[in-house]
Design a protein around this motif. Sequence first.
Motif, PDB file in Angstrom:
ATOM      1  N   LEU A  67     -14.296   3.289 -19.290  1.00 20.50           N
ATOM      2  CA  LEU A  67     -15.570   2.588 -19.250  1.00 20.50           C
ATOM      3  C   LEU A  67     -15.251   1.129 -18.948  1.00 20.50           C
ATOM      4  CD1 LEU A  67     -18.675   2.684 -19.835  1.00 20.50           C
ATOM      5  CD2 LEU A  67     -18.097   2.085 -22.208  1.00 20.50           C
ATOM      6  N   VAL A  68     -15.809   0.622 -17.837  1.00 20.27           N
ATOM      7  CA  VAL A  68     -15.527  -0.755 -17.431  1.00 20.27           C
ATOM      8  C   VAL A  68     -16.817  -1.534 -17.268  1.00 20.27           C
ATOM      9  CG1 VAL A  68     -13.378  -0.099 -16.253  1.00 20.27           C
ATOM     10  CG2 VAL A  68     -15.483  -0.295 -14.934  1.00 20.27           C
ATOM     11  N   ARG A  69     -16.703  -2.845 -17.399  1.00 19.58           N
ATOM     12  CA  ARG A  69     -17.836  -3.749 -17.203  1.00 19.58           C
ATOM     13  C   ARG A  69     -17.514  -4.628 -16.007  1.00 19.58           C
ATOM     14  NH1 ARG A  69     -22.070  -5.010 -20.069  1.00 19.58           N
ATOM     15  NH2 ARG A  69     -21.330  -3.943 -21.923  1.00 19.58           N
ATOM     16  N   SER A  70     -18.518  -4.777 -15.112  1.00 15.48           N
ATOM     17  CA  SER A  70     -18.325  -5.576 -13.912  1.00 15.48           C
ATOM     18  C   SER A  70     -19.666  -5.998 -13.332  1.00 15.48           C
ATOM     19  CB  SER A  70     -17.567  -4.760 -12.858  1.00 15.48           C
ATOM     20  OG  SER A  70     -17.480  -5.466 -11.648  1.00 15.48           O
ATOM     21  N   ALA A  71     -19.667  -7.124 -12.632  1.00  9.40           N
ATOM     22  CA  ALA A  71     -20.855  -7.573 -11.903  1.00  9.40           C
ATOM     23  C   ALA A  71     -20.893  -7.002 -10.488  1.00  9.40           C
ATOM     24  CB  ALA A  71     -20.900  -9.098 -11.855  1.00  9.40           C
ATOM     25  N   LEU A  72     -19.855  -6.240 -10.102  1.00 12.61           N
ATOM     26  CA  LEU A  72     -19.820  -5.653  -8.766  1.00 12.61           C
ATOM     27  C   LEU A  72     -20.899  -4.588  -8.609  1.00 12.61           C
ATOM     28  CD1 LEU A  72     -15.973  -5.068  -8.309  1.00 12.61           C
ATOM     29  CD2 LEU A  72     -17.351  -6.924  -7.330  1.00 12.61           C
ATOM     30  N   LEU A  73     -21.502  -4.546  -7.429  1.00 11.37           N
ATOM     31  CA  LEU A  73     -22.389  -3.441  -7.095  1.00 11.37           C
ATOM     32  C   LEU A  73     -21.543  -2.236  -6.689  1.00 11.37           C
ATOM     33  CD1 LEU A  73     -25.213  -5.302  -5.153  1.00 11.37           C
ATOM     34  CD2 LEU A  73     -25.379  -4.183  -7.382  1.00 11.37           C
ATOM     35  N   PRO A  74     -22.100  -1.021  -6.740  1.00  8.95           N
ATOM     36  CA  PRO A  74     -21.302   0.174  -6.461  1.00  8.95           C
ATOM     37  C   PRO A  74     -20.469   0.141  -5.167  1.00  8.95           C
ATOM     38  CG  PRO A  74     -23.312   0.833  -7.510  1.00  8.95           C
ATOM     39  CD  PRO A  74     -23.437  -0.649  -7.246  1.00  8.95           C
ATOM     40  N   PRO A  75     -20.965  -0.328  -4.013  1.00 12.20           N
ATOM     41  CA  PRO A  75     -20.088  -0.334  -2.826  1.00 12.20           C
ATOM     42  C   PRO A  75     -18.855  -1.235  -3.004  1.00 12.20           C
ATOM     43  CG  PRO A  75     -22.378  -0.525  -2.155  1.00 12.20           C
ATOM     44  CD  PRO A  75     -22.350  -0.697  -3.645  1.00 12.20           C
ATOM     45  N   ALA A  76     -19.034  -2.377  -3.644  1.00 11.64           N
ATOM     46  CA  ALA A  76     -17.897  -3.264  -3.889  1.00 11.64           C
ATOM     47  C   ALA A  76     -16.947  -2.646  -4.915  1.00 11.64           C
ATOM     48  CB  ALA A  76     -18.380  -4.634  -4.358  1.00 11.64           C
TER      49      ALA A  76
END
Length: 172
Positions: A67-76
């Motif tokens: 389980l990760v947290r990120s501001a990236l959108l799915p394509p990135a």
Amino acid sequence: MPRTSDLYVIALGSNVRHARHGGPERVLRAAVAALAHAGLGIEAMAPVIRSAPLGPSLRRYANGAVLVRSALLPPAMLALLKSIEREFGRRGGKRWGSRVLDLDIVLWSGGEWRSAGLCVPHAAFRLRDFVLRPIAALVPNWRDPRTGFSIKQLHSRLTRSLRAPREPRPDA
């Protein structure tokens, strides 16, 4: 205005030894470290399980989930995962063949995402015990945006259908 961060469930798989990291279980731990080094916030990691291969590969897999947290959108996020796979020596090849590392976006807290080459939730995750079992250990109450079932419910439904029917008792 900066984007807020989202949660992702990433499935991990390996069935080939890596020259530097070692066997498949150690490859998965190294992959999680690579995810953290790439700037993803590691929230939790599921226990690693062993599973039989799908398709032509003869080697058993080590499978897990993180389980990760990120501001990236799915394509990135997908582009980042593919770059990490390449760093670990992943090359294009036979579908379901042996591989040093496989990283897949299975779930995203934003719900569903569809674009060329990317479908979130992962199209087949509901049908694969080796994906659902680690995710159920990680986030059992996360709801599948398509069906509304929790991961725990999806896993229960899948494993119930995988079990052989019980023989009727002779006195019944």
